[in-house]
Design an enzyme around this catalytic site. Structure first.
Site, short mmCIF file in Angstrom:
data_model
loop_
_atom_site.label_atom_id
_atom_site.label_comp_id
_atom_site.label_asym_id
_atom_site.label_seq_id
_atom_site.Cartn_x
_atom_site.Cartn_y
_atom_site.Cartn_z
N GLU A 97 40.02 -39.50 31.12
CA GLU A 97 41.77 -39.94 30.96
C GLU A 97 42.20 -40.80 32.43
O GLU A 97 41.84 -39.41 33.21
CB GLU A 97 42.50 -38.33 30.82
CG GLU A 97 43.78 -38.32 30.30
CD GLU A 97 44.50 -37.88 29.49
OE1 GLU A 97 44.82 -37.46 28.72
OE2 GLU A 97 44.48 -36.50 29.94
N ASP B 104 41.86 -27.55 28.29
CA ASP B 104 40.70 -28.65 28.92
C ASP B 104 39.82 -29.58 27.98
O ASP B 104 39.95 -30.49 27.68
CB ASP B 104 40.08 -28.36 30.09
CG ASP B 104 41.71 -28.18 31.00
OD1 ASP B 104 42.88 -28.85 31.14
OD2 ASP B 104 42.11 -26.47 31.98
N ASP C 18 38.38 -34.83 30.96
CA ASP C 18 39.50 -34.65 30.98
C ASP C 18 39.93 -34.15 32.48
O ASP C 18 39.52 -32.85 33.33
CB ASP C 18 40.39 -33.27 30.01
CG ASP C 18 42.26 -33.25 30.60
OD1 ASP C 18 42.82 -34.25 31.05
OD2 ASP C 18 42.25 -32.03 30.35
#
Length: 164
Positions: A66, A138, A7
């Site tokens: 992502e 996260d 992430d």
């Protein structure tokens, strides 16, 4: 097969490693690489070094990152893009195949709904990886990204078997 989910973030880059064993998923590790303060170059270097250390420590065979969403603030989006570059560079340098997923695709793969709340995503990650303790929000997102990629790899393997 081990999947590293990333992430990207400039301040906090979440990471999570899971293992795929047939239809089963198993949690290996998760955490957050923090860039600290100071000039941008030094912060990006700390993210890169931290992510490289995660790759060496946990030996993933594939990675997933992502995709960046566009903020209202152009400068913030650019900085996030630079951190995302690090998130792609470290696994690429290690020779890992990298999948990229939009945030809504990750939510849909994990929860079944593309606009799920963070709490719903975390709940479903806990359900799919029993006993997991998150190294922060996260890291939880990074595990969701890894799960999304695992589902993609599993469905791809099924399609290949059906064609053969």
């Amino acid at each position: 097969m081990r999947v590293l989910g990333i992430d990207p973030g400039l301040q906090n880059m979440g990471w999570g490693v899971i293992e795929i064993d047939g239809p089963r998923l198993r949690h290996i590790a998760n955490g957050t690489v923090r860039s600290g303060t100071g000039p941008l170059g030094g912060r990006l270097l700390r993210l890169y070094q931290g992510l490289c250390a995660v790759i060496v420590a946990h030996g993933p065979t594939v990675a997933a990152v992502e995709q960046t969403f566009v903020n209202k603030d152009a400068a913030g989006t650019l900085k996030l893009g630079q951190a995302r570059g690090i998130a792609l560079l470290a696994p690429a340098e290690a020779g890992l195949e990298i999948g990229e997923y939009a945030p809504n695709a990750v939510k849909k793969a994990v929860v079944g709904v593309g606009h799920a709340a963070k709490e719903q995503v975390q709940h479903m990650v806990r359900h799919q990886l029993p006993g997991v303790c998150f190294g922060g929000p996260d890291a939880a997102d990074a595990l969701a990204i890894a799960i999304c990629h695992a589902h993609h790899l599993q469905s791809r393997a099924i399609r290949i078997k059906v064609r053969a």
